[in-house]
Motif scaffolding. Structure first.
Motif, PDB file in Angstrom:
ATOM      1  N   GLY A  14       0.771  -1.236   0.000  1.00 47.84           N
ATOM      2  CA  GLY A  14       0.000   0.000   0.000  1.00 47.84           C
ATOM      3  C   GLY A  14       0.800   1.283   0.000  1.00 47.84           C
ATOM      4  N   ARG A  15       2.089   1.191  -0.160  1.00 46.36           N
ATOM      5  CA  ARG A  15       2.900   2.413  -0.146  1.00 46.36           C
ATOM      6  C   ARG A  15       2.570   3.320  -1.329  1.00 46.36           C
ATOM      7  NH1 ARG A  15       8.689  -0.134   1.787  1.00 46.36           N
ATOM      8  NH2 ARG A  15       7.893  -0.932   3.750  1.00 46.36           N
ATOM      9  N   CYS A  16       2.270   2.747  -2.466  1.00 44.79           N
ATOM     10  CA  CYS A  16       1.984   3.575  -3.652  1.00 44.79           C
ATOM     11  C   CYS A  16       0.775   4.477  -3.413  1.00 44.79           C
ATOM     12  CB  CYS A  16       1.794   2.714  -4.898  1.00 44.79           C
ATOM     13  SG  CYS A  16       0.479   1.482  -4.785  1.00 44.79           S
ATOM     14  N   TYR A  17      -0.334   3.899  -2.947  1.00 38.88           N
ATOM     15  CA  TYR A  17      -1.523   4.741  -2.757  1.00 38.88           C
ATOM     16  C   TYR A  17      -1.467   5.575  -1.493  1.00 38.88           C
ATOM     17  CZ  TYR A  17      -3.305   0.432  -0.451  1.00 38.88           C
ATOM     18  OH  TYR A  17      -3.474  -0.689   0.314  1.00 38.88           O
ATOM     19  N   THR A  18      -0.573   5.236  -0.576  1.00 38.42           N
ATOM     20  CA  THR A  18      -0.369   6.081   0.600  1.00 38.42           C
ATOM     21  C   THR A  18       0.461   7.311   0.239  1.00 38.42           C
ATOM     22  OG1 THR A  18      -0.502   4.187   2.097  1.00 38.42           O
ATOM     23  CG2 THR A  18       0.583   6.175   2.936  1.00 38.42           C
ATOM     24  N   LEU A  19       1.500   7.101  -0.553  1.00 42.49           N
ATOM     25  CA  LEU A  19       2.402   8.200  -0.918  1.00 42.49           C
ATOM     26  C   LEU A  19       1.900   9.042  -2.082  1.00 42.49           C
ATOM     27  CD1 LEU A  19       5.754   6.238  -0.601  1.00 42.49           C
ATOM     28  CD2 LEU A  19       4.904   8.028   0.931  1.00 42.49           C
ATOM     29  N   ALA A  20       1.115   8.450  -2.960  1.00 43.81           N
ATOM     30  CA  ALA A  20       0.614   9.175  -4.137  1.00 43.81           C
ATOM     31  C   ALA A  20      -0.857   8.830  -4.375  1.00 43.81           C
ATOM     32  CB  ALA A  20       1.460   8.813  -5.362  1.00 43.81           C
ATOM     33  N   PHE A  24      -2.617   6.465  -7.472  1.00 46.37           N
ATOM     34  CA  PHE A  24      -2.891   5.057  -7.186  1.00 46.37           C
ATOM     35  C   PHE A  24      -4.063   4.951  -6.229  1.00 46.37           C
ATOM     36  CE2 PHE A  24       1.644   5.595  -7.926  1.00 46.37           C
ATOM     37  CZ  PHE A  24       1.867   4.696  -8.953  1.00 46.37           C
ATOM     38  N   GLU A  25      -4.684   3.785  -6.247  1.00 43.97           N
ATOM     39  CA  GLU A  25      -5.773   3.514  -5.320  1.00 43.97           C
ATOM     40  C   GLU A  25      -5.697   2.055  -4.889  1.00 43.97           C
ATOM     41  OE1 GLU A  25      -9.006   4.758  -7.769  1.00 43.97           O
ATOM     42  OE2 GLU A  25      -9.063   2.888  -8.890  1.00 43.97           O
ATOM     43  N   GLU A  26      -6.457   1.726  -3.886  1.00 43.35           N
ATOM     44  CA  GLU A  26      -6.482   0.370  -3.341  1.00 43.35           C
ATOM     45  C   GLU A  26      -7.623  -0.405  -3.989  1.00 43.35           C
ATOM     46  OE1 GLU A  26      -6.868  -1.595   1.120  1.00 43.35           O
ATOM     47  OE2 GLU A  26      -7.312   0.511   0.826  1.00 43.35           O
ATOM     48  N   ASN A  54       9.663   3.621  -3.288  1.00 41.31           N
ATOM     49  CA  ASN A  54       9.318   3.034  -2.001  1.00 41.31           C
ATOM     50  C   ASN A  54       8.554   1.722  -2.091  1.00 41.31           C
ATOM     51  OD1 ASN A  54      10.019   4.824   0.472  1.00 41.31           O
ATOM     52  ND2 ASN A  54       9.527   6.216  -1.207  1.00 41.31           N
ATOM     53  N   CYS A  55       8.363   1.214  -3.285  1.00 34.38           N
ATOM     54  CA  CYS A  55       7.697  -0.083  -3.432  1.00 34.38           C
ATOM     55  C   CYS A  55       8.714  -1.189  -3.155  1.00 34.38           C
ATOM     56  CB  CYS A  55       7.125  -0.239  -4.838  1.00 34.38           C
ATOM     57  SG  CYS A  55       6.334  -1.843  -5.084  1.00 34.38           S
ATOM     58  N   PRO A  56       8.482  -2.015  -2.124  1.00 33.33           N
ATOM     59  CA  PRO A  56       9.450  -3.053  -1.777  1.00 33.33           C
ATOM     60  C   PRO A  56       9.681  -4.075  -2.886  1.00 33.33           C
ATOM     61  CG  PRO A  56       7.831  -2.797  -0.020  1.00 33.33           C
ATOM     62  CD  PRO A  56       7.365  -1.976  -1.187  1.00 33.33           C
ATOM     63  N   GLU A  57       8.674  -4.328  -3.709  1.00 31.41           N
ATOM     64  CA  GLU A  57       8.795  -5.316  -4.778  1.00 31.41           C
ATOM     65  C   GLU A  57       9.149  -4.693  -6.123  1.00 31.41           C
ATOM     66  OE1 GLU A  57       6.077  -5.344  -2.666  1.00 31.41           O
ATOM     67  OE2 GLU A  57       6.962  -6.940  -1.477  1.00 31.41           O
ATOM     68  N   ARG A  58       9.302  -3.365  -6.143  1.00 34.66           N
ATOM     69  CA  ARG A  58       9.564  -2.647  -7.402  1.00 34.66           C
ATOM     70  C   ARG A  58       8.458  -2.938  -8.430  1.00 34.66           C
ATOM     71  NH1 ARG A  58      12.052   0.482  -4.650  1.00 34.66           N
ATOM     72  NH2 ARG A  58      14.254   0.276  -4.252  1.00 34.66           N
TER      73      ARG A  58
END
Length: 66
Positions: A14-20, A24-26, A54-58
């Motif tokens: 969830g870092r993508c939709y938290t940071l941007a 992005f959305e969930e 910041n995406c752990p899996e890129r």
């Protein structure tokens, strides 16, 4: 610039939709997905780069002059 998420790599942190949140959305299962068509509006480029970095899996990919 455009963003996309590789659903095969996304693990739902969830870092993508938290940071941007404008980019992005969930989804219903907590995984990230691209909002709208993936085009990054002017002024949101730094947020797109931050989410990708910041995406752990890129799983977040930037395209077109990222």
């Amino acid at each position: 610039m455009k963003v996309q998420i590789d659903s095969g790599r996304c693990q739902g942190h969830g870092r993508c939709y938290t940071l941007a949140p404008g980019l992005f959305e969930e989804d219903d299962e907590g995984y990230g997905r691209v909002a709208r068509d993936g085009a990054v509006p002017a002024g949101e480029e730094d947020a797109a780069r931050l989410a990708a970095a910041n995406c752990p899996e890129r799983a977040v990919d930037l395209g077109e002059g990222a």
